[in-house]
Design an enzyme around this catalytic site. Structure first.
Site, short mmCIF file in Angstrom:
data_model
loop_
_atom_site.label_atom_id
_atom_site.label_comp_id
_atom_site.label_asym_id
_atom_site.label_seq_id
_atom_site.Cartn_x
_atom_site.Cartn_y
_atom_site.Cartn_z
N TYR A 143 0.87 -1.19 0.00
CA TYR A 143 0.00 0.00 0.00
C TYR A 143 0.90 1.23 0.00
CZ TYR A 143 -3.72 3.10 1.91
OH TYR A 143 -4.64 4.10 2.14
N LYS A 173 -1.23 -1.20 -4.28
CA LYS A 173 -2.31 -0.22 -4.10
C LYS A 173 -1.61 1.12 -4.10
CE LYS A 173 -5.31 1.39 -0.36
NZ LYS A 173 -5.60 2.63 -1.03
C1 LIG Z 1 -5.67 9.94 1.20
C2 LIG Z 1 -6.90 9.09 1.03
O1 LIG Z 1 -7.65 8.94 1.96
N1 LIG Z 1 -7.10 8.56 -0.16
C3 LIG Z 1 -8.25 7.72 -0.45
C4 LIG Z 1 -8.96 8.19 -1.70
O2 LIG Z 1 -10.05 7.35 -1.95
C5 LIG Z 1 -9.44 9.63 -1.51
O3 LIG Z 1 -10.32 9.70 -0.41
C6 LIG Z 1 -10.17 10.13 -2.74
O4 LIG Z 1 -9.36 9.97 -3.88
C7 LIG Z 1 -10.57 11.60 -2.60
O5 LIG Z 1 -9.45 12.44 -2.64
C8 LIG Z 1 -7.78 6.27 -0.62
O6 LIG Z 1 -6.66 6.19 -1.43
C9 LIG Z 1 -7.49 5.70 0.76
C10 LIG Z 1 -7.72 4.27 0.83
O7 LIG Z 1 -7.84 3.59 -0.14
C11 LIG Z 1 -7.84 3.68 2.17
O8 LIG Z 1 -8.69 4.08 2.91
O9 LIG Z 1 -7.06 2.82 2.50
#
Ligand SMILES: CC(=O)N[C@@H]([C@@H](O)[C@H](O)[C@H](O)CO)[C@@H](O)CC(=O)C(=O)O
EC number: 4.1.3.3
Length: 320
Positions: A143, A173
């Site tokens: 990740y 990821k």
């Molecule tokens: C920094 C962050 O929280 N990034 C999110 C994104 O889904 C993000 O919320 C989205 O792209 C909006 O910016 C995901 O990459 C996080 C994720 O997959 C997780 O919760 O593990």
């Protein structure tokens, strides 16, 4: 070598950990949450105890119980349940990895340790290898989220020869906006059957062009249906429709990012859209403000992103 039933692909919801108003985990809504993802959003893969799930803010025993609940409630409903087992302590990470294997999870993922940090690729690989070895039958995903871990080792560099060190390595990821790094990960590993899961929801279409095989993200909890439409359009080479879907999703994410968006706000939006109470985040995070919720609700309505008819009104922005 671990071999999953099938390659992890398509949308993977980074699950929220529902909490009560007193800050305890609300296990009672997880069954309903699984049904919501599958039936309303068409999302059948989940990533548990990650960033969105506040995994690093939970105790080890809470993380074990949350993982168990998702695996149990997802049985015969979800395709794959991946558990994030990253921790600052190698021992804790190994314990969580072993536990994920015992309960029948489909894979484990690990972030780079972010306090006493690995200073180069070999040191990071060594840590990951020790965790992966604790669950030798489970597919392992790295990740990559440098903005949060502060570990800036490029994913391209990390992937070079990784399966020699971690035979269970199955994919990446990638939660970063560096599409050069992401593209090179794909390009340099074309002969391997790795899953390339992109984690910046507002840029997913660009990553699909680069060869992403799927996506893990917070917005797939409540924009899964819309994002699946984009994936279908892309699959059918209808790039103009795919772009319209991505722009539409961007309008929402851009709007909330400007208001201040993170795990707390994700919890509030999911509560609003699904009707399932997600509760407050765990400190140091603070509840989303009333003002944020009202603004987000109005934007969701105007983009026709609310699935429930009683929350809708007639003033839609054109999203086609
Ligand atoms: C920094 C962050 O929280 N990034 C999110 C994104 O889904 C993000 O919320 C989205 O792209 C909006 O910016 C995901 O990459 C996080 C994720 O997959 C997780 O919760 O593990």
């Amino acid at each position: 070598m671990a071999s999953p039933k099938k390659k992890l692909q398509g949308l993977v919801a980074a699950t929220i950990t529902p909490m009560t108003e007193h800050g305890e985990i609300n296990f009672s809504v997880i069954g309903q949450y699984v049904d919501y993802l599958v039936e309303e959003q068409g999302v059948k893969n989940i990533f548990v105890n990650g960033t969105t799930g506040e995994g690093l803010s939970l105790s080890v025993s809470e993380r074990r119980r949350v993982a168990e609940e998702w695996v149990t409630k997802g049985r015969n409903k979800l395709d794959q349940v991946v558990i994030h087992v990253g921790a600052l302590s190698l021992k804790e990470s190994q314990e969580l990895a072993r536990h994920a294997a015992e309960i029948g999870a489909d894979g484990i993922a690990v972030i780079a340790p972010f306090f006493l940090k690995p200073w180069n690729k070999d040191v990071l690989i060594n840590f990951l290898k020790e965790v992966a070895a604790a669950a030798p039958a489970l597919p392992f995903y790295y990740y990559h989220i440098p903005a949060l871990t502060g570990v800036k080792i490029r994913a391209e560099e990390l992937l070079d020869g990784i399966q020699d060190k971690i035979p269970t390595f199955q994919g990446l990821k990638f939660s970063d906006t560096d599409l050069l790094d992401f593209g090179q990960c794909v390009d340099q590993n074309r002969q391997r059957q790795f899953a390339f899961l992109f984690g910046v929801d507002e840029q997913l279409l660009s990553a699909l062009v680069m060869g992403a095989t799927g996506a893990v993200g917070s917005t797939y909890n409540y924009l899964g249906k819309k994002t699946n439409q984009m994936l279908e359009a892309f699959e059918q080479k209808d790039f103009s429709s795919a772009l319209n879907h991505q722009f539409c999703i961007q309008r929402f994410i851009n709007f909330v990012l400007k208001l201040g968006f993170g795990v707390s706000q994700t919890k509030a939006i999911m509560t609003l859209v699904s009707g399932i109470p997600m509760g407050p985040p765990r400190p140091p995070l603070q509840k989303a403000s009333r003002e944020f919720i009202d603004n987000a609700k109005a934007k969701l309505k105007s983009l026709d992103f609310l699935l429930s008819t009683d929350l809708k009104d007639g003033n839609f922005e054109s999203c086609s």
